[in-house]
Enzyme design. Structure first.
Site, mmCIF file in Angstrom:
data_model
loop_
_atom_site.group_PDB
_atom_site.id
_atom_site.type_symbol
_atom_site.label_atom_id
_atom_site.label_comp_id
_atom_site.label_asym_id
_atom_site.label_seq_id
_atom_site.Cartn_x
_atom_site.Cartn_y
_atom_site.Cartn_z
ATOM 1 N N ASP A 30 -41.363 -87.762 -15.928
ATOM 2 C CA ASP A 30 -40.648 -88.814 -14.928
ATOM 3 C C ASP A 30 -39.713 -89.245 -15.515
ATOM 4 O O ASP A 30 -39.920 -90.194 -16.622
ATOM 5 C CB ASP A 30 -41.727 -89.569 -14.053
ATOM 6 N N ASP A 72 -37.069 -92.233 -14.560
ATOM 7 C CA ASP A 72 -36.607 -93.340 -13.505
ATOM 8 C C ASP A 72 -35.691 -94.202 -14.082
ATOM 9 O O ASP A 72 -35.855 -94.678 -15.246
ATOM 10 C CB ASP A 72 -37.922 -93.972 -13.291
ATOM 11 N N ASP A 132 -41.189 -92.028 -18.533
ATOM 12 C CA ASP A 132 -42.257 -92.726 -18.195
ATOM 13 C C ASP A 132 -43.649 -92.256 -18.804
ATOM 14 O O ASP A 132 -43.902 -91.423 -18.148
ATOM 15 C CB ASP A 132 -42.215 -93.035 -16.838
#
Lengths: 384, 387
Positions: free
Chosen positions: B98, B100, B289
């Site tokens: 991920d 972000d 992440d």
């Protein structure tokens, strides 16, 4: 073939040989066959000394040796101790790793016909790693490049001078290594490219040791039905081993380092290493087990052995294996075992005082007054 | 969010799903499914621990429920519908990354525009893909725009599915260069009794630093003597003597640098390697992440669904289309592009979507539907009655 299976009883083909042979384990147990005694020895040696090799290898034929493995698995399961199962698996793996190293290092020309023939490619295939591990062949003019596909381990390419390099696919690398083994095992510090990690032969052998350990742990501990006859037939053996487990659990617990009070055999080993003489594997294992058991951390042991022939990496490697997750340690071998390796000579008739180095050290500590821990002396030295 | 706005969005999400055919992930029936419905109030309660069996027909479920957010598990289980993790029977899990905008060191979420955040995130995604494709050699990758502030990558190569959390952490640390042992990049080789210091050039961070070193040495050779020495002396711990040794070695034997042989460069080379390493790690790490990757029970947005906080589509991006992909255009659902709607905004704002910048004034506006949906989903506008 039997002798190969006897050496590597966890191989799939060995398991099939046992299953296919006309023997029933309950019958062996009921008859108290040699395999049963040898199975008990496997577990006892695993718990005491971190190996499953027999102290009297000539006493057992290949069949007893092979059959002792499933017996040992039953025994260790009956102990109902996860720590014992883990220790047992680690000991089988360490023993196998020593044998694999010895069998692969032996020059082909020196092999006699009755000796086991084992190639690295056999071991890789056993653990389904034959596609995942490839030799990395050094290129001319420095550096190295990948070798072609195919089974690893062309002996012709090995020379004493060049370390031998391999590339192992990253997923099996992660599965068969442990970041806690040290910084260089962290993936971030590895040469990873095209999905494979470059490792040398010694590191590959360590990964294979982990593969053996996982194989041994598969299915352990067995679940037994309450009315299983094999449990009651093995009751006496299990009771002995459990006593050993209890006894060993209470040894140690002191955390004070006074080299002057070390037992003579340990002093001898330290003196030998300080003369820059190489210790044999059993010698260094005995010393590391002792130093670990009296409460020294790997860092402290490295510092303590700074002026000896023992290298820091080797010490860390060995002591990591000696510590288990519960914080307990492999106990060092008894004086009797040490004497079999020519390490203990019953100096000053000390077997009268105690039968193992730890108990001897404990007794001497109890008699001593005003001891100063070596680690505290060291701190003072560093502060000034 | 008021009732009118919520009902509007729910209705339009439903219309979207009536037009859309979702392609479920492999092993959809072994995964846990979860969703957040359009419930009144500010609470967001996730309905989870559902199996595909509980949902019934996937497309019918989406048409009828039109959830605000929808997720499935990276993991596959024996029994995904059981309500406790321990009893689900974990089998394997996709390796998920991920990225972000909230976690990018280069982005100040207070100051950056949405478009800037997404651009920075796409750069980080490109860096991540270099690791995943070149270093790890993964072949089964699915790249997804999250519909919110970033991107997801699902790796489904057979070999990684059974990796445990600790092994996944090693992968995260690799792409983030966490705990990289800079001194360890240089290895000492023994050759006929003499030692030789060489860079680990066969892969990993060593190879990246080596590439930077070769480039640096090439640049130095282009400069005249004084400029080259000045450039070297800019580095911490390198004075005139060391600079001369390094430059001399680079000029005398360019091939040595290309082979990673550092021996002739003297003690200053170590400093040079550290400095280049710091630069290379700053430029090339991918700030994924960590918990998303290491949590092997994580729920992740279902590609093809709508993100309830933006009204944008959670879209799969074919690898060959990534360079051209513009989330602010390509993730706008076609369903919301055909008409205008009335919304009420508290403050004036500008929305860049679908290739246009739309000014919205405080008060009631008539705007393209996708702009209205975007602002309402974010909570910046409410639905106004149509006249």
């Amino acid at each position: 073939m039997d002798s190969l299976y006897a050496r590597y009883p966890f191989f799939e083909a060995a398991r099939e040989a046992v299953a296919g042979a006309d023997v029933s384990l309950p019958a062996l147990v009921a008859a108290d066959a040699p395999a049963v005694e040898r199975g008990r020895e496997r577990v006892e040696r695993a718990l005491r000394s971190g190996t499953t090799a027999s102290e009297t290898p000539d006493a057992y034929d290949a069949k007893a040796e092979l059959l002792s493995y499933p017996i040992a698995r039953i025994l260790v399961s009956l102990l109902e101790s996860n720590a014992a199962v883990e220790k047992y698996a680690s000991a089988e793996a360490a023993t196998a790793a020593d044998r694999i190293r010895a069998d692969l290092d032996r020059e082909d020309t020196l092999r006699s016909t009755d000796e086991v023939s084992l190639e690295l490619s056999d071991v890789l295939r056993e653990f389904d790693l034959d596609d995942a591990v490839r030799p990395a062949v050094p290129a001319a003019g420095g550096g190295s490049r990948d070798g072609g596909p195919g089974p690893a381990g062309p002996r012709a390419s090995r020379s004493a001078r060049d370390p031998e390099w391999f590339r192992i696919d990253v997923a099996p690398y992660l599965r068969l290594s442990d970041p806690d083994w040290g910084d260089r095992w962290r993936l971030v510090n590895r040469e990873l490219r095209d999905g494979a990690v470059r490792i040398d032969r010694a590191d590959l052998e360590r990964c294979l040791e982990r593969a053996v350990r996982s194989r041994v742990l598969e299915g352990l501990p067995f679940e037994f039905a309450a009315d299983d006859g094999i449990g009651s037939d093995l009751e006496a053996h299990v009771a002995d081993l459990r006593r050993l487990l209890d006894e060993r659990a209470t040894v140690g617990g002191f955390d004070v380092v006074v080299p002057e009070l070390f037992p003579p055999c340990m002093r001898n080993l330290i003196d030998k290493a300080e003369r820059e003489a190489a210790l044999s594997p059993p010698e260094s294992l005995a010393l590391m087990a002792f130093l670990t058991a009296i409460g020294m951390s790997p860092d402290e042991i490295v510092a303590f052995c700074a002026d000896t022939s023992l290298d820091a990496e080797g010490i860390r490697y060995q002591t990591e294996y000696l510590r288990d997750e519960a914080g307990a340690q492999y106990p060092p071998p008894t004086c009797e075992t040490l004497s079999a390796y020519g390490i203990c000579h019953n100096e000053d008739d000390h077997w009268q005082v105690a039968g193992d180095p730890l108990a001897y050290y404990e007794a001497r500590l109890a008699d001593a007054e005003d001891v100063v821990d070596w680690r505290d002396r060291n701190d003072v030295a560093e502060a000034t | 969010m008021d009732d009118r706005t919520r009902e509007y969005l729910r209705g339009r999400f439903g219309d979207y799903y009536r037009d859309t055919s979702l392609s479920p992930p492999p092993g959809a029936n072994e995964r846990e499914w979860g969703h957040i419905p359009w419930t009144p109030g500010s609470g967001t309660t996730m309905v989870r621990h559902q199996s595909l069996l509980d949902l019934g027909n996937l497309e019918a479920f989406f048409r009828e429920t039109a959830p605000r957010h929808a997720y499935f598990s990276a993991a596959r289980y024996d029994d995904p519908g059981v309500s406790t993790m321990g009893k689900k029977g974990w089998r394997r899990a996709d390796l998920v990354f991920d990225l972000d905008a909230d976690h990018l060191p280069s982005v100040d979420p207070e100051a950056a525009t949405y478009a800037e955040m997404l651009a920075a995130c796409k750069d980080a995604l490109q860096r991540l893909l270099v690791f995943l494709e070149d270093d790890f050699g993964f072949e089964n990758l699915q790249i997804v725009f999250s519909g919110g502030r970033g991107y997801h990558v699902h790796v489904r190569d057979e070999a990684v599915l059974e990796l445990d959390s600790e092994a996944r952490r090693e992968i995260v640390d690799y792409v983030r260069a966490i705990d990289l042992d800079v001194d360890g990049l240089i290895r000492t080789e023994q050759e006929r009794g003499t030692t030789k210091r060489v860079l680990r050039t066969e892969g990993g961070w060593g190879r990246r630093v080596h590439e930077a070193l070769v480039e640096y040495a090439d640049d130095l050779r282009e400069l005249d003597e004084d400029d080259a020495l000045d450039r070297l002396r800019e580095l911490d711990g390198i004075g005139e003597g060391r600079a001369k040794t390094i430059l001399g070695a680079f000029r005398r034997n360019p091939d040595a640098v290309r082979e990673g042989n550092l021996e002739a460069g003297g003690p200053g080379v170590r400093r040079l390697v550290s400095a280049l390493c710091a630069q290379v790690t700053a430029d090339r790490t991918a700030p994924v992440d960590e918990p998303v990757t290491t949590d092997t029970h994580r729920l992740i947005r279902v590609p093809g669904t709508l993100h309830g906080g933006s009204g944008l589509e959670v879209c799969r991006i074919p690898r060959t289309e990534l360079d051209a992909f513009d989330p602010l255009v390509d993730a706008v659902p076609d369903r919301f592009t055909g008409r205008t709607i009335a919304i009420t905004c508290a403050e004036e704002t500008t929305v860049e979507l679908n290739g246009d910048a739309v000014m919205v004034e405080a008060g009631t506006n008539t705007v393209p539907e996708y702009v209205g949906v975007f602002l309402m989903a974010r909570g910046d506008a409410s639905k106004a009655p149509e006249r």
